[in-house]
Design a protein around this motif. Structure first.
Motif, PDB file in Angstrom:
ATOM      1  N   SER A 142       0.850  -1.189   0.000  1.00 48.59           N
ATOM      2  CA  SER A 142       0.000   0.000   0.000  1.00 48.59           C
ATOM      3  C   SER A 142       0.886   1.240   0.000  1.00 48.59           C
ATOM      4  O   SER A 142       1.871   1.310   0.746  1.00 48.59           O
ATOM      5  N   GLN A 143       0.519   2.203  -0.806  1.00 52.49           N
ATOM      6  CA  GLN A 143       1.350   3.389  -0.990  1.00 52.49           C
ATOM      7  C   GLN A 143       1.516   4.193   0.301  1.00 52.49           C
ATOM      8  O   GLN A 143       2.576   4.743   0.560  1.00 52.49           O
ATOM      9  N   LEU A 164       7.276  -9.867  11.834  1.00 47.20           N
ATOM     10  CA  LEU A 164       6.032  -9.774  12.603  1.00 47.20           C
ATOM     11  C   LEU A 164       5.396  -8.395  12.451  1.00 47.20           C
ATOM     12  O   LEU A 164       4.171  -8.285  12.324  1.00 47.20           O
ATOM     13  N   VAL A 165       6.197  -7.336  12.444  1.00 44.78           N
ATOM     14  CA  VAL A 165       5.659  -5.992  12.213  1.00 44.78           C
ATOM     15  C   VAL A 165       4.962  -5.951  10.856  1.00 44.78           C
ATOM     16  O   VAL A 165       3.853  -5.441  10.718  1.00 44.78           O
ATOM     17  N   GLU A 166       5.609  -6.502   9.842  1.00 46.06           N
ATOM     18  CA  GLU A 166       5.008  -6.540   8.498  1.00 46.06           C
ATOM     19  C   GLU A 166       3.662  -7.269   8.526  1.00 46.06           C
ATOM     20  O   GLU A 166       2.694  -6.827   7.906  1.00 46.06           O
ATOM     21  N   ASP A 167       3.603  -8.363   9.271  1.00 44.30           N
ATOM     22  CA  ASP A 167       2.381  -9.161   9.323  1.00 44.30           C
ATOM     23  C   ASP A 167       1.269  -8.511  10.138  1.00 44.30           C
ATOM     24  O   ASP A 167       0.134  -8.988  10.127  1.00 44.30           O
ATOM     25  N   THR A 168       1.582  -7.417  10.853  1.00 48.41           N
ATOM     26  CA  THR A 168       0.536  -6.681  11.555  1.00 48.41           C
ATOM     27  C   THR A 168       0.041  -5.487  10.748  1.00 48.41           C
ATOM     28  O   THR A 168      -0.758  -4.689  11.231  1.00 48.41           O
ATOM     29  N   GLY A 169       0.521  -5.351   9.502  1.00 46.32           N
ATOM     30  CA  GLY A 169      -0.006  -4.319   8.611  1.00 46.32           C
ATOM     31  C   GLY A 169       0.826  -3.064   8.478  1.00 46.32           C
ATOM     32  O   GLY A 169       0.341  -2.032   8.022  1.00 46.32           O
ATOM     33  N   PHE A 170       2.109  -3.153   8.837  1.00 41.66           N
ATOM     34  CA  PHE A 170       2.986  -1.990   8.786  1.00 41.66           C
ATOM     35  C   PHE A 170       4.303  -2.363   8.131  1.00 41.66           C
ATOM     36  O   PHE A 170       4.735  -3.511   8.201  1.00 41.66           O
ATOM     37  N   ASP A 171       4.946  -1.381   7.496  1.00 44.31           N
ATOM     38  CA  ASP A 171       6.281  -1.601   6.956  1.00 44.31           C
ATOM     39  C   ASP A 171       7.264  -1.590   8.118  1.00 44.31           C
ATOM     40  O   ASP A 171       7.223  -0.697   8.970  1.00 44.31           O
ATOM     41  N   ALA A 172       8.140  -2.568   8.149  1.00 44.13           N
ATOM     42  CA  ALA A 172       9.168  -2.613   9.186  1.00 44.13           C
ATOM     43  C   ALA A 172      10.368  -1.812   8.711  1.00 44.13           C
ATOM     44  O   ALA A 172      10.862  -2.010   7.602  1.00 44.13           O
TER      45      ALA A 172
END
Length: 180
Positions: A142-143, A164-172
């Motif tokens: 997502s942009q 895990l951060v990526e899998d919670t919907g955020f760029d790590a």
């Protein structure tokens, strides 16, 4: 991957929901016992357990409790396998935590935590407010996806935290090692 989460405050319950929804085997505990964990926290598949059960036989332990309570769980964390990644989400709030002289005198908070627990930690999810964390995650690519920093002295542990951060919907964002 098996994950144990200690704490069901705003960040902890969001972690339970998001990581369970992402397909992880998630166990969660709080200081009051498994029967006090609200059903909505478990709605994505997390399981309410005791603190001892939450840290047993897991690949990752996530600590989402007030900073001043971390020294009290050090004996529990000492029982965790050496290869288990320990992630801390806390921040120092003197009004809540009381004065922690070492931090007030300039010791970096994450290093204080590591010292209290007697083991290396990953620092993640502590740079986003609980409401934003609960509501603003977006699919990868997502942009306008928000980035969250992840720091650890171990490259392996940092990579686990970042995934895990990526899998919670955020760029790590790789924030490197914990500051000296």
């Amino acid at each position: 991957m098996k994950i144990g989460i200690l704490g069901t405050g705003h960040i902890g319950k969001t972690l339970v929901r998001k990581l369970s929804a992402a397909g992880y085997d998630v166990k969660v505990a709080n200081s009051r016992g498994p029967d006090t964990i609200e059903p909505d926290v478990l709605s994505s598949g997390g399981r309410a357990v005791t603190a001892q059960e939450a840290v047993a036989d897991v690949d990752v332990v996530i600590l989402s409790i007030p900073l001043n309570r971390l020294p009290g769980i050090a004996p529990l964390i000492a029982s965790v396998r050496a290869e288990t990644v320990v992630i801390d989400t806390s921040n120092y709030y003197p009004a809540r935590d009381g004065r922690i002289n070492a931090i007030e005198d300039g010791q970096v908070e994450s290093l204080w935590v590591s010292e209290q627990l007697g083991r290396p930690i990953v620092k993640a999810w502590n740079a986003i407010g609980s409401d934003s964390f609960a509501r603003k995650g977006k699919p990868a690519g997502s942009q306008d996806r928000i980035a969250i920093p992840v720091a650890a002295d171990s490259d392996r542990d940092r990579k686990v935290g970042m995934a895990l951060v990526e899998d919670t919907g955020f760029d790590a964002f790789d924030a490197g090692t914990l500051p000296d």
